[in-house]
Design an enzyme around this catalytic site. Structure first.
Site: not given
Length: 546
Positions: A317, A306, A331
């Site tokens: 990224d 999460s 998740k």
């Protein structure tokens, strides 16, 4: 779902229960949204919601046997939500307060860490400047009475302790304790107060330039705690950081965004959320963060989920730092909470979150997939020990601004894979950890040698350094531990003992340090033998582009 043996037809009552809960759920929403004309128009006398309300009332009044309607409703709501996805769920009013406490960052209580040892409530540590410390309670004290009720030797459970010691701030609780070296029963009156639940479990310098922060949850207090820890480490000379998110199951979205903001430049995309009824909402880094010019390595594992994955995904990224470890949990769903009229609540998935490149890292669920067993499937497939065994989906391939290939559809795949260290694992090691035997032995040792250890390591010099580097669990002490486990009913294999001996000694030492001092010593000792931390330190020393 298990079926009651008392019901001959297993399908009819389940259908009725599902209909009943839909009615109750609809009424709960109606109660909250009664000022919305659109909602009121939908709930007209001819609506299905009204029809189902009539049905549940009819069952309650005329069914042949007395039913526990509230229990039936609770169980069925849970089943309905779990059938939607693995992370939508129902929280009863009894569970609500305790589930919120870790995310709120505090609770009302007396400020002790306890353990039930040999049917006795023992104080493991007291919260610094907390209610119990203020009146003089000490680690090692045995609580034998709470508010005139005897609590030793009566089969006390953790839940019983919470019920007796927690309560509203400013209320009082009378406690009687036995203390080593004192033959008398000691009386204390403790005024309950706000007790912090920390997100930063440990922060310290691994060497002259590399800091270490262990983050165990993302709560309301995480941003402030992390900022303070990072600032202190920078003041000690930190130029690179190892952020340990292993085992961190997540928490608040905003807390994860705040952590990313410390590392990313202004206006860098951190994460975005989007769902059927939720338009895309982008979250960006803002002003200059504390750590924008600090090298960073992030440790993750199969239990990082999460909010932990939001942090790892955002940095990965944005080509910021190095993600190391094993593929994270996967998740990628966002829940919101609906508070119901009886103080219970529903946490419903309303959106997915996406990393800056557009990845949804939610792992598959539904259609016969055993979501909860996926961890064991990873282990059995060899994924935890071999990077080539990680399953990725080519159609979910994404490219970062600097050309790095990343994947969606099932957790964050680390930049640098670190295999699970199994060099010390054995059935004996697993048993002593999960049974709590090692905790009990370490506490007994710390409790009986407390004055000696404090005198030797807590003088004018730094106990963190001296205990961590000088104290050793001797062979004699280890043999006593093996005998302790045998007395507890577990006779280990000699090969298992030899395989796990070094790591068991390390764990005992770490637990002794935590019982005497704090979590920093605990993690400092553990990290001496932690192959993941050692590998992260090597990468950190090699340097990275910022």
């Amino acid at each position: 779902m298990k079926k009651s043996k008392a019901i001959r037809n297993p399908f009819y009552p389940i259908i009725i229960a599902l209909l009943a809960i839909i009615a109750v759920f609809s009424w709960g929403i109606f109660q909250r949204l009664s000022d919305n004309p659109t909602v009121l128009n939908r709930l007209n006398p001819k609506s299905s919601a009204n029809k189902l309300s009539q049905l549940v009332n009819y069952i309650d009044e005329y069914y042949v046997d007395t039913i526990q309607k509230e229990h039936l409703v609770d169980q069925t709501i849970q089943k309905v939500l779990q059938d939607l996805d693995p992370h939508s769920y129902y929280i009863t009013k009894e569970e609500m307060r305790r589930m919120n406490e870790p995310l709120e960052g505090n609770f009302d209580g007396v400020g002790i860490e306890f353990r039930i040892i040999k049917d006795t409530l023992v104080i493991i540590s007291v919260v610094e400047d907390g209610p119990s410390e203020k009146v003089g309670l000490l680690a090692g004290d045995r609580i034998i009475e709470v508010d005139s009720m005897h609590v030793a030797g009566v089969g006390l459970t953790n839940s019983d302790v919470f019920d007796k010691l927690r309560g509203p701030a400013e209320t009082e609780v009378d406690i009687k304790v036995l203390r080593n070296g004192n033959p008398n029963v000691l009386d204390f009156t403790v005024t309950r107060g706000k007790i912090p639940i920390y997100s930063v479990a440990s922060s310290y310098m691994l060497d002259n330039k590399t800091g270490y922060i262990k983050l165990i949850r993302f709560s309301k207090t995480t941003e402030e705690e992390f900022h303070n820890a990072a600032s202190n480490l920078k003041n000690e000379g930190m130029t690179s950081l190892i952020l340990d998110l292993r085992g961190n199951g997540g928490g608040f979205l905003n807390a994860a965004i705040a952590i990313c903001d410390e590392f990313l430049g202004d206006n860098k995309l951190v994460v975005y959320t989007m769902g059927k009824s939720q338009p895309r909402h982008d979250h960006y880094a803002t002003t200059v963060g504390e750590l924008e010019r600090t090298k960073v390595v992030v440790l993750i594992d199969q239990n990082s989920a999460s909010a932990s994955e939001i942090v790892a995904g955002a940095l990965q990224d944005n080509d910021r730092g190095t993600i190391m470890g094993r593929r994270s949990f996967g998740k990628g769903l966002v829940q919101t909470q609906l508070d119901l009229y009886d103080k219970s609540a529903i946490r419903l998935t309303i959106a997915r979150y996406y990393t800056p490149t557009g990845r949804s890292i939610q792992k598959p669920y539904g259609n016969g997939i055993d979501y909860d067993e996926e961890y064991y499937q990873r282990y059995e497939s060899g994924e935890l020990s071999d990077a080539d065994s990680i399953h990725v989906i080519d159609s979910l391939k994404f490219i970062t601004p600097k050309g790095k290939v990343v994947y969606g559809g099932g957790g964050i795949v680390p930049d640098v894979f670190l295999p699970l260290d199994e060099s010390y694992r054995s059935s004996y090691f697993a048993h002593i950890i999960y049974s709590g035997m090692i905790n009990n032995f370490a506490f007994d040792y710390a409790d009986s040698h407390r004055d000696e250890l404090l005198s030797k390591y807590d003088g004018n010099t730094d106990p963190n350094y001296n205990f961590v580097n000088d104290f050793e669990v001797s062979d004699q002490q280890f043999n006593k531990f093996v005998e302790f486990t045998k007395e507890g009913g577990f006779d280990p294999d000699k090969k298992d003992i030899l395989k796990s001996e070094d790591m068991i000694k390390n764990r005992i030492k770490a637990l002794i340090g935590r019982n005497i001092w704090d979590n920093d010593i605990y993690y400092k000792v553990l990290n001496q033998k932690d192959s993941d931390v050692k590998s992260a330190l090597e990468i950190s020393e090699e340097g990275e582009a910022i």
